[in-house]
Scaffold this active site. Structure first.
Site, PDB file in Angstrom:
ATOM      1  N   LYS A  68       0.857  -1.181   0.000  1.00  0.00           N
ATOM      2  CA  LYS A  68       0.000   0.000   0.000  1.00  0.00           C
ATOM      3  C   LYS A  68       0.897   1.237   0.000  1.00  0.00           C
ATOM      4  CE  LYS A  68      -4.017   1.836   2.612  1.00  0.00           C
ATOM      5  NZ  LYS A  68      -4.933   1.584   3.729  1.00  0.00           N
ATOM      6  N   SER A 143      -9.676   1.932   2.759  1.00  0.00           N
ATOM      7  CA  SER A 143      -8.766   2.638   1.904  1.00  0.00           C
ATOM      8  C   SER A 143      -7.718   1.760   1.217  1.00  0.00           C
ATOM      9  CB  SER A 143      -8.046   3.706   2.731  1.00  0.00           C
ATOM     10  OG  SER A 143      -7.265   3.072   3.730  1.00  0.00           O
ATOM     11  N   SER A 167     -10.330  -0.299   6.912  1.00  0.00           N
ATOM     12  CA  SER A 167      -9.679  -0.128   5.611  1.00  0.00           C
ATOM     13  C   SER A 167      -9.008  -1.355   5.030  1.00  0.00           C
ATOM     14  CB  SER A 167      -8.640   0.996   5.690  1.00  0.00           C
ATOM     15  OG  SER A 167      -9.272   2.249   5.662  1.00  0.00           O
TER      16      SER A 167
END
Lengths: 487, 476
Positions: A68, A143, A167
Site C-alpha cells: 500500500k 482505503s 480499511s
C-alpha cells in the site's frame, strides 16, 4: 501455467523444488500488474525493475507482493495517494518493509489508497478511482483499495494494508478475499504514514487465513522505534493454525443482524443477512456455540460519529507536518503562512479538508469537552461492551457492510440512517485494538460478500483459528475474481 | 520606586542534559554545524514516531521533587498544535493535562530574607528548531528540535525584579546541583517568559497582566520587569490604566524597553490532546524512591549548614556553595578530618584563585582533598612553614605530583632547638651593636634577628621556635 493465483505454501514448494523461479514469478506478477492497471487503476507505481530474491526456507522468499502506498519504501516513490507527497521518495523503510526484505519477499508495486487512508471508497487517491475487478462499475471500498483489487485479481498472493476504521477488512469483503488486522501494536507502525495514530493498524490482504498468518508472522514484532509495539515473540500464528474450532463460543449482535431492524431494507441487505445466517449455521455444524447478544442500539448508533470525531482530530494533527516546507512540492507565497496555505490548498482532496475542519472544530477549547472528550468516553463504553462479551465468548461474528460493493454512481445516494451501525461496526475493532479478520462467505448477485470475526486483544490465534475452520468449511479459500478457486 | 504592588509570574525553560533528544535518538549536544544532530523524526518525515527518553523523564521527576510538587501516577504527553517553521510536526509534544509536577512550593533567599514561592507546575517538552532571520531570508537549524526542555511555571507570587532574579538564580543552581542541566544562559539553555501586572497595595483583584516573552538572560529579566512596572505605573498615575492591555510583548535589549508583539485576544487555540504515540507510563513508587535518593543536598541547605555547624561567615559559605563541585570538595575535606575554617580558607582563597586563573573546574585539578590535608598536617606538625605549604600546594598542582615529593628532609622546616640555638648564638656574636640597641629599648630590632635567622636558614627555621629562642637569649 499461472502461478500468482496460488497460495504461499504452494508457491514456496514449487520454488523449492525448482519448478519455477523467483524471476518467473516476478515476470508474471508484473505482467498482471500492467493488465490490471489498465482495467482497474490499482497502482501508483509498478516496479518494473523488481529483482529476484534467493529462495530460502522462509516461505515468503522470492515471492512477489504488493505494498500500500502509505508504507515508506526506501528509494521508491511513496505518495500516500496524495498530491502533497506526489514526488516523495523516502530514505528509509517502514519497519514492516524491513522485515519483509529480510524474508526475501519481492515488492512488485505500490497500491492506490484513499488519500492517506482517509476514506472508504477508493475514489480520493491522487491517481484516480480504483475499480472493483469483479465489476468495474463498482468500488473496491477502501482505503486499501489497490491492495484488495490486486490480490483479488491474482497479481500476487498478498498485499499490505492499513486499517484505521475498516480499511483492510471492508475492501477484502468487497473483493472476495481475506483481510486481517492483528492486535494494535503487534506490527510496528514506524514508517507508515499516520492517519489516526490511536486507531491505525497494519495488516494484510490475502486469499486465505493461512497466507495471512504467514505474512503477519513476518511483519510483527516489538520495535524500538514504536513505543506502542509489543513483544509477540511467543506468538506463532501460522504454526498455531488448526481447522478444529469445536466448542468455541461465538456471539452476534441482534441489533445489527436482525432484518427486523431495517424496515427499508433492500434486496441486497436481505440476502446479505440471510447469507450471514447460513454462515452462523455452518459454525454450529462445525461444533461452535453461537449465541445472540444484545447491545444498546444507542451505543451502536454512536460508533460512526465517535469514529469521525476521533479520527478527524488525530488526522488534523498528524498531517500538520505536510506543509511543503521540508518535503513535498513547496507552495508559492511570500511568507511561510501563504506558502503552507498554497501547498495544502492544492495538495489535499476535498474529503480530507472537510475532515481537517471537523478535527479542528472538535478540538477547539469551547468544543472539546462536548465532542472530543465525549467521543473518547463513548469509545471507552464501546470497548468495554465488547470486552464484556469476550468474558463469555471467544469472538464476535458479524456481517461486513450492508451487502456487496456499491456502484460508483450510488456513492452520493443518501444513507439509510438505520444501516449506518451495520455498515460501520468494524470500527469498534480499531477503538479496542482488537484482532479482526474478514473472510469471504458467499455471493450476492455474483458479487462477493464477507463475514468478520473479531476477538479480544492478544487473542489473535483464537480469532485466526475460528476463521480458518470456517474458511475450510466453505468454498472460497484462495478465490480470485470470477470465483475461481485456486490451490 | 512605584507606589503600586507588582505581581509577577515566571515561566522558566531549561534545556536538559541527555545523550539523545527527548523523543528522538539524535544526539543532544550543541553543534556549530547546523542540521548535524538530526534524525528523520526531528524533521517530521512521514511515518516517524517519537520514543520517550527515560533519562529525561527521570530528570523531570527529580526537579518536580526538588520543587516539592505532586507527581502524577501516570506519565503521558499532549500535543500542542500550531504551525510555525521551527516546529516541523506542526505540534509540540508537551504536557498539558498531567504535568510531571504540580502544586509545588519552595523557599528562596533574597537580600537575606526567605521568601516562599508557589509553583503552578513543571512539565517536560521538546524544544523547537532555532531560526535565523537574515536580510531577505530565514534559515532553520533543526539541531535544537527535540532537545528536552523543562518548563517551570510559578504562581503570580513574586513582587519585585530582585525576587524574580533570586528565584531564577536559585533554580539555575538547583538544576546544576541535580546535574540535569548545564543551565547556561549564554548557550541559550535558559529562557524565560515573565508576566507582570500592578495593583494598589490594598487591592484584592489583580491588574491587567502583560506577558514578556523569550527573555534570554537574568539581567534582561530584571530590566524587563522594572521597565514594565514603570510603564504600567506611569499609565496608572496618568489615569490611563485602560491603555495597559492584556498582551504579549518582547524585551528590546538595545533600548531597555518592552515592545508590543500581539494582543492576547489573538491568542492561538492550541487544541491540546493526548499524544497517542506515547503510551501512558506508570510511575512506580520504587522508581520515585530511587530518584529521590539521587537528589543531593542543595545550595541553600548547605549554606545554612556551613554557617551554623562550622561558624563560617555568610560571605565564605556563599562562595563555597556557588558550585556543587566546590562544595563537594569542601565537604570531602571535612569528612577526612580537616578543620572547616582551614579547609574553607584553602578552598576559597587558593583553590578558587587557581581554577579561575587557568579556567579549570575543580574536578580537573590534581590536588585531592587528601593531598590538601597532607600539606596542612605538615604545617601543624611543624615540618613545613605556611609559606612552604603554599609552594608545595602550587608544585602539586603544576607538576601533578604527590605533595610528599615536595616535603623532604632537605627543605624541611628546622625545628631542632639545638641547631637553631647554634645559629642564633652565631648571629648574636656578630651583631653586638644591634644586641646592645635592642636591650636598651629598641624593640623594633627584634625583627632584625628573626630576619637574620631566616636568612641563615633560607627561610626554613620554624618561626615560632625561633622567636621563643630569640626572646630567651635577648630579653635578659
Amino acid at each position: 501455467m499461472e502461478y500468482m493465483n496460488k497460495s504461499l505454501t504452494k508457491l514456496h514448494e514449487l520454488l523449492k523444488n525448482g519448478e519455477v523461479t523467483s524471476q518467473d514469478l516476478i515476470k508474471e506478477s508484473l505482467e498482471k500488474s500492467h493488465t490490471l492497471q489498465e482495467k482497474c487503476n490499482a497502482f501508483v507505481t509498478i516496479l518494473d525493475d523488481a529483482k529476484e530474491e534467493r529462495v530460502t526456507d522462509n516461505i515468503l522468499s522470492g515471492i512477489p507482493y504488493g505494498v500500500k502506498d502509505n508504507y515508506s519504501t526506501k528509494g521508491i516513490l511513496t505518495t500516500g495517494s496524495s498530491n502533497t507527497l506526489k514526488d516523495y521518495v523516502p530514505f528509509f523503510d517502514a519497519t514492516a518493509i524491513t522485515k519483509l526484505n529480510e524474508a526475501g519477499a519481492v515488492k512488485i508495486n505500490k497500491t492506490v489508497l484513499d488519500e492517506f487512508g482517509m476514506g472508504g471508497t477508493g475514489t480520493t487517491g491522487h491517481t484516480g478511482n480504483v475499480l472493483n475487478p469483479w465489476d468495474t462499475t463498482r468500488i473496491c471500498a477502501g482505503s486499501s483499495s489497490g491492495s484488495a483489487c490486486a490480490v483479488a485479481a491474482g497479481v500476487y498472493p498478498y498485499a499490505l494494508g492499513t486499517d484505521t476504521g475498516d480499511s483492510i477488512r471492508k475492501p477484502a469483503a468487497y473483493c472476495g478475499i481475506v483481510g486481517y488486522k492483528p492486535t494494535y501494536g503487534m506490527i510496528s507502525r514506524y514508517g507508515v504514514f499516520p492517519f489516526a495514530s490511536s486507531l491505525d493498524h497494519l495488516g494484510v490482504l490475502a486469499r486465505s487465513v493461512e497466507d495471512s498468518a504467514i505474512v503477519v508472522d513476518q511483519m510483527k514484532g516489538i520495535d524500538k522505534n514504536d513505543m506502542t509495539s509489543w513483544d509477540s515473540s511467543n506468538i506463532h500464528l501460522y504454526d498455531s493454525l488448526t481447522t478444529d474450532s469445536k466448542g468455541k463460543k461465538l456471539c452476534y449482535i441482534k441489533e445489527l443482524c436482525d432484518i427486523s431492524n431495517y424496515p427499508n431494507a433492500d434486496e441486497e441487505l436481505k440476502l446479505h443477512l440471510e447469507n450471514f445466517n447460513k454462515t452462523l449455521e455452518l459454525c454450529k455444524e462445525l461444533g461452535m456455540e453461537v449465541n445472540e447478544v444484545s447491545i444498546d442500539r444507542k451505543l451502536l448508533n454512536a460508533i460512526y460519529s465517535t469514529y469521525v470525531v476521533i479520527h478527524s482530530a488525530e488526522a488534523t494533527s498528524n498531517m500538520s507536518n505536510l506543509t511543503g516546507l521540508i518535503f513535498g512540492p513547496r507552495g508559492e507565497g511570500d511568507n511561510y503562512i501563504t506558502m503552507i496555505k498554497d501547498h495544502r490548498t492544492k495538495g489535499f482532496s476535498p474529503l480530507i479538508k472537510r475532515r481537517f475542519i471537523i478535527g479542528s472544530y472538535v478540538l477547539q477549547k469551547e468544543n472539546k469537552e462536548r465532542y472530543f472528550n465525549n467521543a473518547q468516553r463513548v469509545r471507552r463504553l464501546l470497548v468495554d461492551a465488547w470486552k464484556e462479551l469476550y468474558k463469555t465468548y471467544d469472538a464476535v461474528i458479524l456481517p461486513v457492510g450492508i451487502g456487496p460493493a456499491k456502484k460508483f454512481e450510488d456513492l452520493n445516494k443518501e444513507l439509510d440512517t438505520n444501516t449506518i451501525a451495520l455498515d460501520e461496526h468494524l470500527q469498534v475493532g480499531n477503538f479496542g485494538g482488537f484482532p479482526s479478520i474478514t473472510i469471504p462467505n458467499g455471493f450476492i448477485n455474483n458479487l462477493p460478500v464477507g463475514v468478520n470475526i473479531t476477538g479480544n486483544c492478544y487473542d489473535d490465534i483464537n480469532v485466526l483459528n475460528i476463521a480458518n475452520s470456517l474458511e475450510n468449511a466453505m468454498e472460497y479459500k484462495g478465490q480470485t475474481i470470477g470465483g475461481v478457486v485456486n490451490e | 520606586m512605584s507606589k503600586y504592588k507588582a505581581v509577577i509570574g515566571l515561566e522558566m525553560h531549561c534545556e536538559l542534559k541527555s545523550n539523545s533528544k527527548v523523543f528522538s535518538s539524535a544526539e543532544n549536544s550543541y553543534s556549530e554545524i547546523a542540521n548535524s544532530n538530526i534524525r528523520p523524526v526531528d524533521m517530521a518525515f512521514p511515518g516517524t514516531l517519537p520514543v520517550a527518553n527515560k533519562k529525561s523523564i527521570r530528570d523531570a521527576i527529580k526537579m518536580a521533587m526538588v520543587l516539592n510538587c505532586e507527581v502524577p501516577e501516570y506519565m503521558y504527553f499532549d500535543r500542542k498544535n500550531y504551525y510555525y517553521p521551527d516546529l516541523p510536526k506542526g505540534y509540540q509534544i508537551t504536557q498539558f493535562d498531567s504535568p510531571v509536577g504540580v502544586n509545588g512550593h519552595i523557599e528562596i533567599e533574597c537580600n537575606g530574607e526567605f521568601i516562599p514561592i508557589d509553583i503552578h507546575d513543571i512539565h517536560l517538552e521538546e524544544d523547537a528548531a532555532s531560526m535565523d532571520h537574515l536580510y531577505d531570508t530565514s534559515v532553520i537549524d533543526y539541531n535544537r528540535a527535540g532537545v528536552p526542555l523543562l518548563e517551570l511555571v510559578t504562581e503570580p507570587c513574586i513582587h519585585s525584579a530582585e525576587e524574580a532574579v533570586a528565584f531564577l538564580e536559585h533554580m539555575r543552581s538547583a538544576y546544576k546541583y541535580c546535574d540535569v542541566s548545564e543551565a547556561d544562559t549564554k548557550k541559550g539553555q535558559i529562557r524565560c517568559d515573565v508576566n507582570v501586572s500592578i495593583m494598589e497595595e490594598d487591592a484584592t483583584e489583580f491588574g491587567t497582566r502583560v506577558e514578556i516573552k523569550n527573555i534570554n538572560s537574568f539581567g534582561n529579566v530584571y530590566d524587563a520587569i522594572n521597565y514594565e512596572i514603570k510603564r504600567q505605573s506611569e499609565l496608572k498615575d496618568a489615569g490611563r490604566y485602560d491603555e495597559v492591555e492584556q498582551e504579549t510583548r518582547r524585551f528590546d535589549e538595545e533600548s531597555g524597553t518592552t515592545i508590543r508583539m500581539r494582543s492576547k485576544a489573538d491568542a492561538i487555540d492550541y487544541k491540546y490532546f493526548v499524544d497517542p504515540n506515547l503510551p501512558k507510563y506508570k510511575i512506580t513508587n520504587e522508581w520515585l524512591e530511587e530518584i529521590r535518593e539521587e537528589i543531593p543536598k542543595l545550595r541553600n541547605e548547605r549554606k545554612q549548614e556551613y554557617m551554623s555547624n562550622y561558624s563560617l561567615s555568610d560571605y565564605d559559605a556563599t562562595i563555597l556553595v556557588k558550585e556543587k563541585e566546590i562544595s563537594d570538595y569542601f565537604e570531602k575535606c571535612i569528612e577526612i578530618g580537616m578543620d572547616p575554617k582551614e579547609a574553607c580558607n584553602w578552598v576559597n582563597v587558593n583553590i578558587i584563585a587557581y581554577i579561575n586563573k587557568y579556567e579549570l573546574e575543580i574536578k580537573d585539578i590534581y590536588l585531592t582533598p587528601e593531598m590538601l590535608k597532607f600539606i596542612v598536617d605538615n604545617i601543624k606538625n611543624g615540618t613545613i612553614s605556611s609559606k612552604q605549604a603554599k609552594e608545595v600546594f602550587f608544585k602539586v598542582l603544576d607538576e601533578k605530583k604527590e605533595p610528599s615529593n615536595f616535603i623532604s628532609k632537605e627543605n624541611a622546616q628546622i625545628s631542632d632547638v639545638n641547631e637553631l640555638e647554634k645559629i642564633i648564638d652565631e648571629i648574636i656574636g656578630y651583631s653586638s651593636s644591634q644586641v646592645e640597641q635592642y636591650r636598651s629599648g629598641k624593640d623594633r630590632l627584634f625583627d632584625y634577628f628573626v630576619g637574620q635567622v631566616m636568612k641563615n636558614t633560607r627561610g626554613k627555621a620554624n618561626p615560632i621556635i625561633t622567636k621563643e629562642l630569640l626572646h630567651k637569649k635577648l630579653d635578659i
